[in-house]
Design an enzyme around this catalytic site. Sequence first.
Site, PDB file in Angstrom:
ATOM      1  N   ASP A 139      56.537 110.410  86.003  1.00  0.00           N
ATOM      2  CA  ASP A 139      56.447 112.140  86.732  1.00  0.00           C
ATOM      3  C   ASP A 139      55.029 111.594  87.967  1.00  0.00           C
ATOM      4  O   ASP A 139      53.883 111.544  87.603  1.00  0.00           O
ATOM      5  CB  ASP A 139      55.551 112.597  85.582  1.00  0.00           C
ATOM      6  CG  ASP A 139      55.407 114.941  85.499  1.00  0.00           C
ATOM      7  OD1 ASP A 139      56.182 114.708  86.716  1.00  0.00           O
ATOM      8  OD2 ASP A 139      54.823 114.672  84.989  1.00  0.00           O
ATOM      9  N   HIS A 146      49.328 121.977  94.192  1.00  0.00           N
ATOM     10  CA  HIS A 146      48.727 122.109  92.659  1.00  0.00           C
ATOM     11  C   HIS A 146      47.279 120.972  92.968  1.00  0.00           C
ATOM     12  O   HIS A 146      46.146 121.226  92.337  1.00  0.00           O
ATOM     13  CB  HIS A 146      50.105 120.939  91.782  1.00  0.00           C
ATOM     14  CG  HIS A 146      49.851 121.327  90.672  1.00  0.00           C
ATOM     15  ND1 HIS A 146      49.352 121.617  89.771  1.00  0.00           N
ATOM     16  CD2 HIS A 146      49.654 119.530  90.197  1.00  0.00           C
ATOM     17  CE1 HIS A 146      49.194 121.191  88.016  1.00  0.00           C
ATOM     18  NE2 HIS A 146      49.056 119.568  88.836  1.00  0.00           N
ATOM     19  N   GLU A 211      54.337 123.077  83.199  1.00  0.00           N
ATOM     20  CA  GLU A 211      53.969 122.730  83.743  1.00  0.00           C
ATOM     21  C   GLU A 211      55.410 123.160  84.945  1.00  0.00           C
ATOM     22  O   GLU A 211      57.276 121.861  84.385  1.00  0.00           O
ATOM     23  CB  GLU A 211      53.835 121.034  84.420  1.00  0.00           C
ATOM     24  CG  GLU A 211      52.743 120.905  84.478  1.00  0.00           C
ATOM     25  CD  GLU A 211      51.862 119.717  84.152  1.00  0.00           C
ATOM     26  OE1 GLU A 211      52.282 118.611  84.164  1.00  0.00           O
ATOM     27  OE2 GLU A 211      50.314 120.003  84.697  1.00  0.00           O
ATOM     28  N   GLU A 213      58.608 122.234  87.187  1.00  0.00           N
ATOM     29  CA  GLU A 213      59.122 120.563  88.201  1.00  0.00           C
ATOM     30  C   GLU A 213      60.576 120.646  88.391  1.00  0.00           C
ATOM     31  O   GLU A 213      61.418 121.343  87.314  1.00  0.00           O
ATOM     32  CB  GLU A 213      58.578 119.632  86.844  1.00  0.00           C
ATOM     33  CG  GLU A 213      56.935 119.448  86.810  1.00  0.00           C
ATOM     34  CD  GLU A 213      56.125 118.080  86.609  1.00  0.00           C
ATOM     35  OE1 GLU A 213      57.082 117.214  86.536  1.00  0.00           O
ATOM     36  OE2 GLU A 213      55.301 117.913  86.177  1.00  0.00           O
ATOM     37  N   ASP A 245      56.919 119.832  82.264  1.00  0.00           N
ATOM     38  CA  ASP A 245      56.622 119.019  81.853  1.00  0.00           C
ATOM     39  C   ASP A 245      55.130 119.956  80.902  1.00  0.00           C
ATOM     40  O   ASP A 245      54.040 119.925  81.522  1.00  0.00           O
ATOM     41  CB  ASP A 245      55.769 118.334  82.741  1.00  0.00           C
ATOM     42  CG  ASP A 245      54.936 117.413  81.874  1.00  0.00           C
ATOM     43  OD1 ASP A 245      54.814 116.859  80.824  1.00  0.00           O
ATOM     44  OD2 ASP A 245      54.156 117.099  82.617  1.00  0.00           O
ATOM     45  N   ARG A 249      46.109 121.146  77.721  1.00  0.00           N
ATOM     46  CA  ARG A 249      45.032 120.483  78.886  1.00  0.00           C
ATOM     47  C   ARG A 249      43.838 119.899  77.962  1.00  0.00           C
ATOM     48  O   ARG A 249      42.816 120.173  78.376  1.00  0.00           O
ATOM     49  CB  ARG A 249      44.895 122.454  79.080  1.00  0.00           C
ATOM     50  CG  ARG A 249      46.242 122.675  80.157  1.00  0.00           C
ATOM     51  CD  ARG A 249      46.327 121.212  81.156  1.00  0.00           C
ATOM     52  NE  ARG A 249      47.344 122.107  82.113  1.00  0.00           N
ATOM     53  CZ  ARG A 249      48.220 121.443  82.816  1.00  0.00           C
ATOM     54  NH1 ARG A 249      47.974 120.106  82.624  1.00  0.00           N
ATOM     55  NH2 ARG A 249      49.605 122.233  84.169  1.00  0.00           N
ATOM     56  N   GLN A 252      44.472 117.022  77.229  1.00  0.00           N
ATOM     57  CA  GLN A 252      44.297 116.160  78.521  1.00  0.00           C
ATOM     58  C   GLN A 252      42.840 116.306  79.435  1.00  0.00           C
ATOM     59  O   GLN A 252      42.682 115.156  79.252  1.00  0.00           O
ATOM     60  CB  GLN A 252      44.959 116.952  79.678  1.00  0.00           C
ATOM     61  CG  GLN A 252      45.501 116.080  80.935  1.00  0.00           C
ATOM     62  CD  GLN A 252      46.086 116.878  81.733  1.00  0.00           C
ATOM     63  OE1 GLN A 252      46.823 117.841  81.870  1.00  0.00           O
ATOM     64  NE2 GLN A 252      46.517 116.349  82.755  1.00  0.00           N
ATOM     65  N   LYS A 265      50.708 114.826  76.951  1.00  0.00           N
ATOM     66  CA  LYS A 265      52.609 115.437  77.673  1.00  0.00           C
ATOM     67  C   LYS A 265      53.099 114.286  76.559  1.00  0.00           C
ATOM     68  O   LYS A 265      54.576 114.971  77.068  1.00  0.00           O
ATOM     69  CB  LYS A 265      51.618 114.224  79.453  1.00  0.00           C
ATOM     70  CG  LYS A 265      50.889 115.035  80.040  1.00  0.00           C
ATOM     71  CD  LYS A 265      51.594 115.854  80.846  1.00  0.00           C
ATOM     72  CE  LYS A 265      50.009 116.025  81.893  1.00  0.00           C
ATOM     73  NZ  LYS A 265      50.226 116.750  83.192  1.00  0.00           N
ATOM     74  N   THR A 269      59.374 116.546  76.565  1.00  0.00           N
ATOM     75  CA  THR A 269      59.404 117.204  77.745  1.00  0.00           C
ATOM     76  C   THR A 269      61.103 118.110  77.642  1.00  0.00           C
ATOM     77  O   THR A 269      61.903 117.618  77.649  1.00  0.00           O
ATOM     78  CB  THR A 269      59.411 116.069  78.486  1.00  0.00           C
ATOM     79  OG1 THR A 269      58.261 115.118  78.890  1.00  0.00           O
ATOM     80  CG2 THR A 269      59.489 116.936  80.695  1.00  0.00           C
ATOM     81  N   GLU A 386      46.312 126.426  86.615  1.00  0.00           N
ATOM     82  CA  GLU A 386      46.530 127.067  87.899  1.00  0.00           C
ATOM     83  C   GLU A 386      46.515 128.911  88.009  1.00  0.00           C
ATOM     84  O   GLU A 386      45.294 129.537  88.299  1.00  0.00           O
ATOM     85  CB  GLU A 386      47.369 126.791  88.565  1.00  0.00           C
ATOM     86  CG  GLU A 386      46.761 125.325  89.032  1.00  0.00           C
ATOM     87  CD  GLU A 386      48.510 125.007  90.410  1.00  0.00           C
ATOM     88  OE1 GLU A 386      48.355 125.091  91.387  1.00  0.00           O
ATOM     89  OE2 GLU A 386      49.276 123.825  89.907  1.00  0.00           O
TER      90      GLU A 386
HETATM   91 CA    CA Z   1      53.695 116.480  85.526  1.00  0.00          CA
END
Ligand code: CA
Length: 442
Positions: A139, A146, A211, A213, A245, A249, A252, A265, A269, A386
Amino acid sequence: MTDAIDATHDPKLRSWVTSANQKDTDFPIQNLPFGVFRSRGSAEPGRIGVAIGDRILDLSRCYGAGLLQELPEQLQTACLAPNLNSLMAMGRGAGSLLRRYLSQLLRIDRQPPVPETEILVPMSGAELLLPARIGDYTDFYASIFHATNVGKLFRPDNPLLPNYKYVPIAYHGRASSIVPSGTSIQRPQGQKKKPEDSIPDFGPSQMLDYELEVGFFVGVGNELGHPISIERSEEHIFGLCLVNDWSARDIQAWEYQPLGPFLSKSFATTISPWVVTLEALAPFRCPAFCRPQTDPQPLPYLFSVQNAGFGGIDIILEVWIRSAQMRQANMQPFCLSRGSFQQMYWTLAQMLVHHASNGCNLRTGDLIATGTVSGAEEGSQGCLLEITQRGLQPVKLPTGELRSFLADGDEVILRGYCEKAGYARVGFGECRGIILPKSEGL
Ligand code: CA
């Protein structure tokens, strides 16, 4: 290498599959993405199919009806496999030949000499599986918007690290937990530590995020020790899909230093099941990101005139959410963001070339994702981290519910499509997942 725009992209082409001729379909005859499916509720092995309108063209049954006879034998055999790996391994030429052949087969003036029901399956009656056996998953972090937005949350005075404009940054993901669209996602548990706490605790993530993607599948791989040149890079890209993904948080933030994301993560996915080929996307190619004068140019191994001119793809990407309460009230999903893939700082070709530049061998069926796609504009941010500024500015759903991060029962839907005057719309279909409460145990 650039894919030619040819007769398969003719906007006037129509199919005898009538639903493929509707203006808003993701799967007109100009698209023809490949996937793997089986009858819903069955345990039969997967079969390769091609999305056409609201139907799936079953390639095994086409073979059985003698409709693939004019194709080379090896290609016919690849169409009978339980996944796309054999077809991917044959190279872009084979996929391209098959696409042209199927375009002919599906044309309105070429109705095949067998009843439709023998070779078409309603998509609603099919379970879409993973399209390939995915050996490895990487990834990237290719949106500078971002990277800057996330950087600001953690390092307000130094949001973008000094390597960003030189190195396409990535981490190695976990292939075993990649699931097809529609699979429910269990809320992960893990270690997390609030700034005010002195020690971490272990429990369900309270900051679960998605996420948005894009991913691509490696077609022909490269031998160990043999990097891929930027000029040949797109010969190794079979096609694209959407990727969610899922990210915890809080887990993380506590684990990511110094080696990057791990359990935040790797719990799941989700990918969209249809692989849209680079051939189908040919009309929507565009220049790579236009770097401001003050930015360094890519190092020579990451630069070609061809890639700078046509390395981008103009895909509109959207994220929608539907909470349990919205479902109960029969409300439609709510749009969280809409942006364009055109604004990525690194192209797919640059990611692939960089990945193999140290001699690392990429293999057929590997999935390479771009990282969260966020744009410069308001409303084009591809994750809640975000959008809500790490939870400080929650989103208000049409029910009045507030979301800083995902709640149990929330369904997240990614959509992607290309539109351009003079061409048929080409879409990716959906990438869906619903959040379930944490599992039992521990
Ligand atoms: Ca990602």
